[in-house]
Write a protein that holds these residues in place. Structure first.
Motif, PDB file in Angstrom:
ATOM      1  N   UNK A  63       0.833  -1.207   0.000  1.00 32.35           N
ATOM      2  CA  UNK A  63       0.000   0.000   0.000  1.00 32.35           C
ATOM      3  C   UNK A  63       0.867   1.258   0.000  1.00 32.35           C
ATOM      4  N   UNK A  64       1.991   1.227   0.695  1.00 31.56           N
ATOM      5  CA  UNK A  64       2.911   2.374   0.710  1.00 31.56           C
ATOM      6  C   UNK A  64       3.515   2.607  -0.667  1.00 31.56           C
ATOM      7  N   UNK A  65       3.822   1.524  -1.364  1.00 32.08           N
ATOM      8  CA  UNK A  65       4.316   1.656  -2.741  1.00 32.08           C
ATOM      9  C   UNK A  65       3.254   2.333  -3.601  1.00 32.08           C
ATOM     10  N   UNK A  66       2.025   1.822  -3.500  1.00 30.71           N
ATOM     11  CA  UNK A  66       0.944   2.369  -4.311  1.00 30.71           C
ATOM     12  C   UNK A  66       0.647   3.820  -3.952  1.00 30.71           C
ATOM     13  N   UNK A  67       0.793   4.151  -2.673  1.00 33.14           N
ATOM     14  CA  UNK A  67       0.535   5.523  -2.214  1.00 33.14           C
ATOM     15  C   UNK A  67       1.651   6.483  -2.632  1.00 33.14           C
ATOM     16  N   UNK A  68       2.761   5.934  -3.099  1.00 32.53           N
ATOM     17  CA  UNK A  68       3.849   6.771  -3.576  1.00 32.53           C
ATOM     18  C   UNK A  68       4.791   7.280  -2.498  1.00 32.53           C
ATOM     19  N   UNK A  69       4.788   6.637  -1.325  1.00 34.52           N
ATOM     20  CA  UNK A  69       5.693   7.084  -0.268  1.00 34.52           C
ATOM     21  C   UNK A  69       7.141   6.819  -0.670  1.00 34.52           C
ATOM     22  N   UNK A  70       8.002   7.726  -0.309  1.00 32.53           N
ATOM     23  CA  UNK A  70       9.415   7.554  -0.649  1.00 32.53           C
ATOM     24  C   UNK A  70      10.157   6.778   0.427  1.00 32.53           C
ATOM     25  N   UNK A  71       9.714   6.898   1.686  1.00 31.23           N
ATOM     26  CA  UNK A  71      10.304   6.110   2.774  1.00 31.23           C
ATOM     27  C   UNK A  71       9.214   5.715   3.758  1.00 31.23           C
ATOM     28  N   UNK A  72       9.454   4.611   4.443  1.00 33.73           N
ATOM     29  CA  UNK A  72       8.566   4.135   5.507  1.00 33.73           C
ATOM     30  C   UNK A  72       9.441   3.617   6.645  1.00 33.73           C
ATOM     31  N   UNK A  73       8.913   3.623   7.886  1.00 26.30           N
ATOM     32  CA  UNK A  73       9.706   3.104   8.994  1.00 26.30           C
ATOM     33  C   UNK A  73       9.771   1.570   8.943  1.00 26.30           C
ATOM     34  N   UNK A  74      10.975   1.052   9.121  1.00 28.63           N
ATOM     35  CA  UNK A  74      11.182  -0.394   9.072  1.00 28.63           C
ATOM     36  C   UNK A  74      12.064  -0.794  10.245  1.00 28.63           C
ATOM     37  N   UNK A  75      11.573  -1.702  11.064  1.00 28.95           N
ATOM     38  CA  UNK A  75      12.366  -2.279  12.137  1.00 28.95           C
ATOM     39  C   UNK A  75      13.125  -3.446  11.518  1.00 28.95           C
ATOM     40  N   UNK A  76      14.428  -3.292  11.376  1.00 26.00           N
ATOM     41  CA  UNK A  76      15.249  -4.277  10.676  1.00 26.00           C
ATOM     42  C   UNK A  76      16.106  -5.032  11.677  1.00 26.00           C
ATOM     43  N   UNK A  77      15.981  -6.352  11.632  1.00 25.80           N
ATOM     44  CA  UNK A  77      16.815  -7.242  12.458  1.00 25.80           C
ATOM     45  C   UNK A  77      17.681  -8.071  11.526  1.00 25.80           C
ATOM     46  N   UNK A  78      18.810  -8.550  12.034  1.00 29.09           N
ATOM     47  CA  UNK A  78      19.630  -9.421  11.180  1.00 29.09           C
ATOM     48  C   UNK A  78      18.971 -10.793  11.034  1.00 29.09           C
ATOM     49  N   UNK A  79      19.097 -11.374   9.866  1.00 26.83           N
ATOM     50  CA  UNK A  79      18.625 -12.744   9.634  1.00 26.83           C
ATOM     51  C   UNK A  79      19.563 -13.674  10.397  1.00 26.83           C
ATOM     52  N   UNK A  80      19.004 -14.607  11.106  1.00 27.14           N
ATOM     53  CA  UNK A  80      19.839 -15.534  11.868  1.00 27.14           C
ATOM     54  C   UNK A  80      19.479 -16.967  11.525  1.00 27.14           C
ATOM     55  N   UNK A  81      20.428 -17.834  11.676  1.00 27.07           N
ATOM     56  CA  UNK A  81      20.184 -19.259  11.470  1.00 27.07           C
ATOM     57  C   UNK A  81      20.288 -19.664  10.017  1.00 27.07           C
ATOM     58  N   UNK A  82      20.190 -20.961   9.825  1.00 25.72           N
ATOM     59  CA  UNK A  82      20.242 -21.494   8.451  1.00 25.72           C
ATOM     60  C   UNK A  82      18.903 -21.247   7.753  1.00 25.72           C
ATOM     61  N   UNK A  83      18.820 -21.621   6.496  1.00 27.33           N
ATOM     62  CA  UNK A  83      17.636 -21.339   5.689  1.00 27.33           C
ATOM     63  C   UNK A  83      16.366 -21.953   6.274  1.00 27.33           C
ATOM     64  N   UNK A  84      16.448 -23.196   6.731  1.00 27.31           N
ATOM     65  CA  UNK A  84      15.281 -23.881   7.285  1.00 27.31           C
ATOM     66  C   UNK A  84      14.832 -23.206   8.580  1.00 27.31           C
ATOM     67  N   UNK A  85      15.774 -22.872   9.457  1.00 28.56           N
ATOM     68  CA  UNK A  85      15.446 -22.212  10.722  1.00 28.56           C
ATOM     69  C   UNK A  85      14.823 -20.843  10.458  1.00 28.56           C
ATOM     70  N   UNK A  86      15.390 -20.117   9.493  1.00 31.25           N
ATOM     71  CA  UNK A  86      14.859 -18.797   9.145  1.00 31.25           C
ATOM     72  C   UNK A  86      13.439 -18.901   8.586  1.00 31.25           C
TER      73      UNK A  86
END
Length: 157
Positions: A63-86
Motif C-alpha cells: 500500500x505504501x508503494x501504491x501511495x507513492x511514499x518515498x520512505x517508511x519506517x522499518x524495524x530491521x533485524x539481522x537474519x539468523x540461522x540457516x535457511x530452514x530455521x529462518x
C-alpha cells in the motif's frame, strides 16, 4: 529503526499467499496511508547479502508503494540461522502477528470518537479523517455515556 523506500523492500514467501489489491480493505489502507503516511513500522530481516525482507507488513509495504511514499519506517533485524530455521521463524512470526491482533471494540471506537468531539473536532472533520460516515460518527457519539466515560451499546451501528 530505519527509514527505507518501500520499493527497496523485498516481499518474499508469506503465510498469506494472495493479496487482493482490489479488496475494499486494501483500498482503504492505501487511502489511509496517503492521508496519514505509514503509522506502523514494517518488521523485516536483513540477510548477509544486504537484502531487506519483509516479515510483518506485506499489505502496508504494498500500500505504501501504491501511495507513492518515498520512505517508511522499518524495524530491521539481522537474519539468523540457516535457511530452514529462518523459514520456520518467518512462518511463526507471520502467523502469530496475524492471529493475535485484537481489533478495537465498537465501544472503544465510540469513546474515541466522543473524545475527538470533546476536543472540538467536528463530526464532518472526523468523517473526513477516519473515513467513517457522518451517521456512524453521530451514532457513536450518542452511544457513549459521557458521565462515567463508559460506553453503552453500539449494536445499532
Amino acid at each position: 529503526m530505519r527509514y527505507l523506500a518501500p520499493g527497496d523492500l523485498q516481499i518474499g514467501h508469506n503465510a498469506r499467499k494472495h493479496v487482493d489489491t482490489d479488496a475494499p480493505q486494501f483500498r482503504s489502507l492505501v487511502a489511509s496511508i496517503i492521508q496519514h503516511v505509514a503509522l506502523q513500522a514494517i518488521s523485516a530481516v536483513e540477510g548477509a547479502d544486504g537484502v531487506v525482507l519483509v516479515r510483518d507488513g506485506q499489505h502496508r509495504t504494498l500500500a505504501s508503494r501504491e501511495a507513492g511514499l518515498t520512505t517508511i519506517p522499518v524495524l530491521v533485524r539481522p537474519e539468523t540461522g540457516d535457511e530452514k530455521t529462518a523459514a520456520i521463524a518467518r512462518i511463526t512470526e507471520q502467523l502469530s502477528s496475524n492471529d493475535h491482533r485484537i481489533d478495537i471494540t465498537e465501544s472503544d471506537r465510540a469513546s474515541a470518537i466522543t473524545d475527538m468531539l470533546d476536543l472540538g473536532m467536528s463530526a464532518a472533520a472526523i468523517t473526513r479523517e477516519l473515513k467513517y460516515t457522518k451517521a456512524y460518527v453521530e451514532t457513536a457519539a450518542r452511544a457513549v455515556d459521557r458521565r462515567p466515560r463508559s460506553a453503552t451499546s453500539m449494536t445499532s451501528l
